[in-house]
Design an enzyme around this catalytic site. Structure first.
Site, PDB file in Angstrom:
ATOM      1  CD  GLU A   1      -2.942   0.925   2.406  1.00 16.33           C
ATOM      2  OE1 GLU A   1      -3.895   1.720   2.459  1.00 16.33           O
ATOM      3  OE2 GLU A   1      -2.806  -0.033   3.199  1.00 16.33           O
TER       4      GLU A   1
ATOM      5  CD  GLU B   1     -10.035  -2.543   6.040  1.00 10.88           C
ATOM      6  OE1 GLU B   1     -10.074  -1.403   6.547  1.00 10.88           O
ATOM      7  OE2 GLU B   1      -9.245  -3.427   6.432  1.00 10.88           O
TER       8      GLU B   1
ATOM      9  CD  GLU C   1      -6.045  -4.734   4.357  1.00 11.85           C
ATOM     10  OE1 GLU C   1      -5.895  -4.372   5.555  1.00 11.85           O
ATOM     11  OE2 GLU C   1      -6.502  -3.993   3.464  1.00 11.85           O
TER      12      GLU C   1
END
Length: 525
Positions: free
Chosen positions: A56, A204, A329
């Site tokens: 990320e 998310e 994740e």
């Protein structure tokens, strides 16, 4: 013990029962833990994509990690650091997820293409409030994937983006005809499309990706997925933004409302927390006692409960298991290292973290009929990193070495393992001390990966290998005297694999002495 024996008799052929009746129903007083590895009943393939990683725009994962400037005197291609590329190729990284994470839902891809000195800057509001100059964008990421020889997994912007924006990104990446997006791609130096298949529709979405309800997100997914087109030679594997930890309702709503044909997979996020719960004080990466070590391993092993719960819901709507569970994740999340930017999530990596990685990967292997992709967070300098850097300095973490040992399972066939683990006891609580997975590769070699999380006791195992013929056993071990042991730039090889010689073969059995705090990989050839 009678129940266990009857269960085995149902699973195994009469030939196996005849050969192993003396070991499948042993007294519970036997000192050794009896383990049955069933070579007569090969199971599903362990997808190599379970061994994926996550990068990320966060802290020093991209900038100062993968992508470095001229002042850093290391071999590089463009700005891509080649010692990192070589290390990741060694462990056969199968896929890399990018650009987030929470960053994905504030990232607008067209800001990251074209001449770098003309790319607009932005504020990374999720991670440290730093200025993002967009010098690492689509072309740079896909060049990195080419160097790594891995598949890209791109997370699209649903939270602050538009359907048109995602649709055009897919076209830019995957279309080989004449269109406005392909014209721009060619102007930017790429003639042929990359044909990217793995595509996350948001991240998310229950939280930083838009704070949506599952009902709202399911409708958004269908809308975005409709316009994320398949182009010739690039059939998309669209991945829905799934549940946070034990939010089983999110999985239920998405599985009920999204057509299976539109969704290749659905995600699950779970982080191992030393404190056992989300708080500002998650616990130190390096300074902790056994009580916190135990809590950490309990949080790690909770992954098994989560997978069982979410898989049961998925089975209700998708009994044929066409939809993958994508744990994109996972890993340990501690306090940042003292003196570092709290928004950069830089943490050290200990022998404890190696056991978290080994145990989690064993769980994923054993659930490979549904878990077909996973991504450790994150590759470099962030959370449970494989690699830590400091300017020219570079080290491999204990977690990296686990992935190196476990790469033998990629695309191999799962072999069922049955045993009752001895207990690791702390106060009034207890955990299974040992976890195991086994597979058979295309060359016929059998590999077993075993973790002993007990920091105090060596555990003897007797592995009973049903239907497995071998002439030679070799092994490697990752261990260290203390669970707080780490690799540093001063001592980069304190925790590293060594030859393992405590596996003694006799016919179709192996006597294995598992040291405390150890990860062992055995190869039967």
């Amino acid at each position: 013990m009678k129940i266990a024996c009857l269960h085995l008799k149902k699973r195994l052929s009469f030939a196996v029962l005849a050969a192993f009746s003396s070991v499948t129903c042993l007294s519970s007083a036997t000192a050794q833990t009896q383990v049955l590895v069933n070579g007569y009943d090969p199971q599903q393939q362990i997808s190599r994509h379970i061994y994926g990683h996550f990068s990320e725009h966060l802290g020093r994962c991209i900038y100062g990690g993968f992508w470095v400037g001229d002042s850093i005197k290391v071999p590089k291609q463009g700005g891509i650091r080649l010692d990192i590329v070589d290390a990741l190729k060694k462990i056969k990284v199968p896929n890399l997820r990018w650009p987030g994470g929470c960053f994905a839902d504030e990232y607008h891809w067209r800001d990251g293409i074209g001449p770098r000195n003309q790319r607009p800057k932005m504020v990374n509001t999720n991670w440290g409030g730093v200025t993002e100059d967009n010098s690492f964008g689509t072309h740079e990421f896909l060049e990195l994937c080419d160097l790594l020889q891995c598949e890209p997994y791109i997370a699209g912007n649903v939270g602050s983006g538009t359907v048109e924006e995602m649709s055009k990104w897919v076209e830019y990446l995957n279309f080989d005809g004449l269109s406005p997006m392909t014209t721009i791609r060619k102007q930017n130096g790429r003639e042929k499309p990359w044909k990217v298949e793995f595509w996350g529709v948001g991240n998310e979405s229950w939280g930083c990706g838009g704070n949506m309800t599952p009902e709202y997100y399911a409708n958004e997914f269908k809308r975005y997925a409709t316009y994320a087109r398949n182009y010739p030679g690039a059939r998309l594997k669209r991945i829905a933004s799934g549940a946070n930890v034990a939010d089983y309702n999110w999985t239920d709503v998405c599985m009920r409302n999204i057509p299976a044909g539109q969704m290749w997979g659905i995600t699950l996020h779970h982080y191992t927390l030393p404190s056992g719960h989300w708080s500002d004080n998650k616990g130190s990466a390096t300074a902790f006692e056994e009580k916190e070590y135990f809590t950490t391993m309990k949080s790690c092993l909770y992954m098994e409960t989560l997978l069982n719960g979410h898989e049961a819901i998925m089975d209700k709507y998708d009994p044929a298991k066409k939809v993958a569970l994508v744990v994109d994740e996972w890993g340990i999340w501690t306090n940042v290292e003292p003196g570092t930017n709290p928004g950069f999530l830089y943490q050290q990596n200990s022998m404890r973290d190696a056991l978290v990685a080994a145990s989690t990967l064993n769980i994923f292997n054993n659930h490979c009929n549904r878990v077909r992709m996973a991504n450790l967070a994150q590759t470099i300098n962030v959370l449970q990193a494989l690699i830590l850097t400091e300017k020219e300095k570079f080290l491999l973490t204990p977690t990296y070495h686990v992935f190196d040992l476990y790469k033998v399972h990629q695309d191999a066939t799962l072999l069922p393992v049955q045993f009752k683990s001895p207990e690791y006891v702390s106060g009034n609580d207890k955990l299974p001390a040992v976890n195991i997975s086994a597979s058979k590769d295309k060359e016929g070699k059998v590999h077993l990966t075993i973790a002993n999380i007990d920091p105090n006791k060596a555990i003897p195992l007797q592995l009973n290998l049903a239907g497995i013929n071998f002439k030679k056993v070799t092994g490697q071990i990752l261990t260290s005297p203390k669970f707080t042991d780490i690799n540093t730039f001063a001592k980069p090889d304190l925790v590293k694999p060594a030859a393992f010689n405590n596996a003694v073969a006799s016919g179709n059995t192996l006597q294995v002495q598992m040291p405390a705090l150890s990860v062992v990989m055995l190869e039967l050839n």
